[in-house]
Design an enzyme around this catalytic site. Structure first.
Site, PDB file in Angstrom:
ATOM      1  N   HIS A 268       0.756  -1.232   0.167  1.00  0.00           N
ATOM      2  CA  HIS A 268       0.430   0.325  -0.147  1.00  0.00           C
ATOM      3  C   HIS A 268       1.037   1.224   0.302  1.00  0.00           C
ATOM      4  CE1 HIS A 268      -3.582   2.369   0.986  1.00  0.00           C
ATOM      5  NE2 HIS A 268      -3.724   2.366   1.837  1.00  0.00           N
ATOM      6  N   HIS A 307      -2.833  -2.426  -9.116  1.00  0.00           N
ATOM      7  CA  HIS A 307      -3.468  -1.435  -8.728  1.00  0.00           C
ATOM      8  C   HIS A 307      -5.075  -2.314  -8.494  1.00  0.00           C
ATOM      9  CE1 HIS A 307      -5.951   1.574  -6.911  1.00  0.00           C
ATOM     10  NE2 HIS A 307      -5.203   2.364  -6.271  1.00  0.00           N
ATOM     11  N   ASP A 363       2.543   5.524  -6.818  1.00  0.00           N
ATOM     12  CA  ASP A 363       4.078   5.442  -6.374  1.00  0.00           C
ATOM     13  C   ASP A 363       5.160   5.424  -6.685  1.00  0.00           C
ATOM     14  OD1 ASP A 363       3.084   5.348  -2.947  1.00  0.00           O
ATOM     15  OD2 ASP A 363       2.122   3.840  -3.209  1.00  0.00           O
TER      16      ASP A 363
HETATM   17  N1  ACO Z   1       4.702  -7.166 -10.353  1.00  0.00           N
HETATM   18  C1  ACO Z   1       4.273  -7.955 -11.155  1.00  0.00           C
HETATM   19  N2  ACO Z   1       3.119  -9.025 -11.046  1.00  0.00           N
HETATM   20  C2  ACO Z   1       1.818  -8.206 -10.063  1.00  0.00           C
HETATM   21  C3  ACO Z   1       1.945  -6.872  -9.944  1.00  0.00           C
HETATM   22  C4  ACO Z   1       3.916  -6.334  -9.953  1.00  0.00           C
HETATM   23  N3  ACO Z   1       3.548  -5.151  -9.107  1.00  0.00           N
HETATM   24  N4  ACO Z   1       1.316  -6.296  -9.162  1.00  0.00           N
HETATM   25  C5  ACO Z   1       0.085  -7.610  -9.917  1.00  0.00           C
HETATM   26  N5  ACO Z   1       0.849  -8.571 -10.500  1.00  0.00           N
HETATM   27  C6  ACO Z   1       0.373  -9.942 -10.617  1.00  0.00           C
HETATM   28  C7  ACO Z   1      -0.437 -10.596  -9.670  1.00  0.00           C
HETATM   29  O1  ACO Z   1       0.665 -11.626  -9.631  1.00  0.00           O
HETATM   30  C8  ACO Z   1      -0.884 -11.654 -10.328  1.00  0.00           C
HETATM   31  O2  ACO Z   1      -1.302 -12.403 -11.350  1.00  0.00           O
HETATM   32  P1  ACO Z   1      -1.918 -13.705 -11.832  1.00  0.00           P
HETATM   33  O3  ACO Z   1      -2.917 -13.427 -12.348  1.00  0.00           O
HETATM   34  O4  ACO Z   1      -0.878 -14.134 -12.935  1.00  0.00           O
HETATM   35  O5  ACO Z   1      -1.391 -14.893 -10.209  1.00  0.00           O
HETATM   36  C9  ACO Z   1      -1.940 -10.429 -10.954  1.00  0.00           C
HETATM   37  O6  ACO Z   1      -1.002  -9.357 -11.397  1.00  0.00           O
HETATM   38  C10 ACO Z   1      -3.402  -9.777 -10.159  1.00  0.00           C
HETATM   39  O7  ACO Z   1      -3.093  -9.451  -9.167  1.00  0.00           O
HETATM   40  P2  ACO Z   1      -3.123  -9.087  -7.682  1.00  0.00           P
HETATM   41  O8  ACO Z   1      -1.783  -9.455  -7.045  1.00  0.00           O
HETATM   42  O9  ACO Z   1      -4.440 -10.206  -7.655  1.00  0.00           O
HETATM   43  O10 ACO Z   1      -3.600  -7.690  -7.832  1.00  0.00           O
HETATM   44  P3  ACO Z   1      -4.531  -7.231  -6.444  1.00  0.00           P
HETATM   45  O11 ACO Z   1      -4.969  -5.954  -7.270  1.00  0.00           O
HETATM   46  O12 ACO Z   1      -5.179  -8.222  -5.153  1.00  0.00           O
HETATM   47  O13 ACO Z   1      -2.711  -6.455  -6.063  1.00  0.00           O
HETATM   48  C11 ACO Z   1      -1.505  -4.409  -5.706  1.00  0.00           C
HETATM   49  C12 ACO Z   1      -2.994  -5.243  -6.037  1.00  0.00           C
HETATM   50  C13 ACO Z   1      -1.277  -5.119  -4.145  1.00  0.00           C
HETATM   51  C14 ACO Z   1      -1.081  -2.859  -5.587  1.00  0.00           C
HETATM   52  C15 ACO Z   1      -0.587  -5.066  -6.704  1.00  0.00           C
HETATM   53  O14 ACO Z   1      -0.537  -5.007  -7.656  1.00  0.00           O
HETATM   54  C16 ACO Z   1       0.938  -5.405  -6.004  1.00  0.00           C
HETATM   55  O15 ACO Z   1       1.312  -5.757  -4.951  1.00  0.00           O
HETATM   56  N6  ACO Z   1       1.499  -4.095  -7.169  1.00  0.00           N
HETATM   57  C17 ACO Z   1       3.028  -3.761  -5.811  1.00  0.00           C
HETATM   58  C18 ACO Z   1       2.908  -2.871  -4.407  1.00  0.00           C
HETATM   59  C19 ACO Z   1       2.164  -1.553  -5.023  1.00  0.00           C
HETATM   60  O16 ACO Z   1       2.693  -1.046  -5.999  1.00  0.00           O
HETATM   61  N7  ACO Z   1       1.513  -0.967  -4.043  1.00  0.00           N
HETATM   62  C20 ACO Z   1       1.000  -0.225  -4.142  1.00  0.00           C
HETATM   63  C21 ACO Z   1      -0.413   0.328  -5.096  1.00  0.00           C
HETATM   64  S1  ACO Z   1      -0.852   2.133  -4.805  1.00  0.00           S
HETATM   65  C22 ACO Z   1      -1.308   1.997  -2.966  1.00  0.00           C
HETATM   66  O17 ACO Z   1      -1.775   0.954  -2.319  1.00  0.00           O
HETATM   67  C23 ACO Z   1      -1.206   3.557  -2.190  1.00  0.00           C
END
Ligand code: ACO
Length: 429
Positions: A268, A307, A363
């Site tokens: 987050h 996201h 971010d």
């Molecule tokens: N890098 C690589 N793969 C990713 C990333 C990433 N940053 N984000 C999502 N994915 C992949 C997942 O592995 C998943 O793949 P799959 O379907 O083959 O298993 C797919 O994309 C969907 O991702 P989910 O994790 O199901 O998406 P969710 O909505 O649960 O998560 C989140 C969102 C937590 C932001 C995620 O994208 C992440 O961890 N990003 C990196 C951390 C980040 O930048 N957080 C800041 C968000 S903005 C904020 O909170 C202010």
């Protein structure tokens, strides 16, 4: 003729139920009537992480994640970032309308005249270890503030509520700046109420021996725009925490400490810190392809990408990219920007990221700007928490006034053992 209802047939019983649809949503409690036997508990929906569950109706922030749209109270984020300032946006988020000149002047006065903290808060922060993470200090100090303002527990009293809101918005930059000065081993700087909200924050961070601190206007404005972009983001993890904790009618300081704790995590608001550490680890543009390979092999995440709601470019990231140029013109270019741009270029062309709709989020670029402004990396989540304070508080007030809301208490599907008798230790295998 179309009807705004959903018909559900339970194939276990053959019975059909007609459930009203409002705002393209069904009320989960309407599922409870679906039973096999009259003694059954009734049907529930299963939604870990609330991926498809609206926990509230809200009039504060609108996001269309597919189109990359963000609006506060109907105003596009792009217009607010260009034409407004953080305190005006805070007023808008909190009260629903842009202020008149008189309302703004009063609001600004009220905030800028609550910036001082009790001396004991200063003492309290002083006892943290020299290398304490500033976000840990921030969370603990916000929680401790509840003991300084016990009247904050009178949450149904509108005047008291407003007083605590003003205190929190006014004092979070002071607490944040003290946490920074503590980590640098520097004396704390008291607020200067002649300066703007953001200018005063820079003053409390940077002032040394000068009699009157003069903030750099470019950096002051850049930080103010970053604050606008971070002010609210509807039902994100931190805000959901604020609402859940607040739903038990705890005071706003304690609830906000919980919201800030949720924000701290690297998935987050802690992602801005994680992005910078990732860029430093990559170290050179030539290592980017190797790093992307690791991400695609599921060895790690590309921090600052993806996201829950945006399946398009995060509109805040677009604005931040523009601010970066203005900041770098003052501070010099941050070499990490080249690594970030190359990561973005490769990711936006690569099937792995395209298929999953992974775009830069807020971010991804904010940390590069903060670093160019000479903020230590550990301060980044704190820089997110300061402006998000108003979003948390506006959402908290909306929750308290909403007759639909009750104490938050999710259900579970119990899959553990059935009843069994206690076995004395000597009889266990
Ligand atoms: N890098 C690589 N793969 C990713 C990333 C990433 N940053 N984000 C999502 N994915 C992949 C997942 O592995 C998943 O793949 P799959 O379907 O083959 O298993 C797919 O994309 C969907 O991702 P989910 O994790 O199901 O998406 P969710 O909505 O649960 O998560 C989140 C969102 C937590 C932001 C995620 O994208 C992440 O961890 N990003 C990196 C951390 C980040 O930048 N957080 C800041 C968000 S903005 C904020 O909170 C202010």
């Amino acid at each position: 003729m179309t009807k705004n209802t959903l018909s559900i047939t339970d194939n276990r019983t053959g019975q059909t139920y007609e459930i009203p649809i409002e705002h393209d949503t069904i009320n989960a409690m309407d599922l409870r009537q679906i039973k096999v036997n009259p003694g059954d508990f009734g049907m529930m929906s299963y939604d870990p992480a609330f991926k498809n569950t609206a926990s509230t109706k809200s009039t504060i922030t609108y996001i269309d994640g597919g189109k990359g749209i963000l609006r506060y109270r109907g105003y596009p984020i792009e217009q607010l970032a260009e034409k407004s300032n953080y305190l005006e946006v805070a007023y808008l988020i909190l009260f629903g309308e842009l202020p008149t000149k008189a309302q703004y002047d009063q609001w600004e006065y009220d905030i800028l005249h609550h910036t001082f903290v009790h001396e004991n808060i200063k003492q309290l922060m002083h006892v943290f270890r020299h290398d304490a993470h500033p976000m840990g200090m921030f969370i603990a100090t916000v929680a401790a503030m509840s003991t300084f303002y016990p009247e904050g527990r009178d949450i149904m009293n509108e005047a008291e509520r407003l007083k605590q809101i003003q205190r929190l918005i006014a004092k979070v930059p002071t607490v944040a700046a003290f946490s920074y000065r503590h980590s640098r081993g520097l004396p704390y700087v008291y607020p200067d109420n002649d300066l703007s909200y953001t200018g005063n924050f820079l003053n409390m961070l940077d002032k040394m021996t000068e009699v009157k601190y003069k903030p750099n206007p470019v950096l002051e404005r850049a930080l103010d725009v970053l604050f606008i972009l971070h002010a609210d983001h509807e039902q994100n993890c931190g805000t959901a925490a604020m609402r859940v904790i607040g739903s038990s009618h705890t005071d706003p300081y304690t609830a906000m400490a919980g919201a800030a704790a949720a924000l701290y995590g690297p998935l987050h608001g802690g992602a801005n810190e994680a992005v910078l550490r990732m860029l430093l680890e990559i170290g050179d543009v030539k290592h980017v392809p190797e790093f992307i390979k690791g991400v695609k092999n599921r060895e790690r995440l590309l921090m600052g990408f993806g996201h829950r709601v945006y399946k398009n470019y995060d509109p805040r990231a677009k604005i931040i990219k523009q601010i970066a140029d203005q900041v770098f013109a003052e501070t010099g270019r941050n070499p990490l920007l080249d690594i970030a741009l190359e990561l973005e270029r490769i990711a936006l062309e690569d099937d792995f990221f395209v298929q999953r709709n992974l775009y830069p989020n807020v971010d991804f670029y904010s940390g590069i700007i903060y670093q160019a402004m000479r903020f230590p990396i550990a301060m980044f989540p704190v820089l997110f928490a300061i402006p998000r304070t108003v979003g948390w508080l506006a959402q908290w007030v909306e929750m308290l006034k909403d007759p639909d809301q009750k104490i938050a208490r999710p259900r579970q599907i119990y899959l553990g053992p059935d009843v069994r008798d206690y076995v004395p230790m000597e009889a266990r295998g």
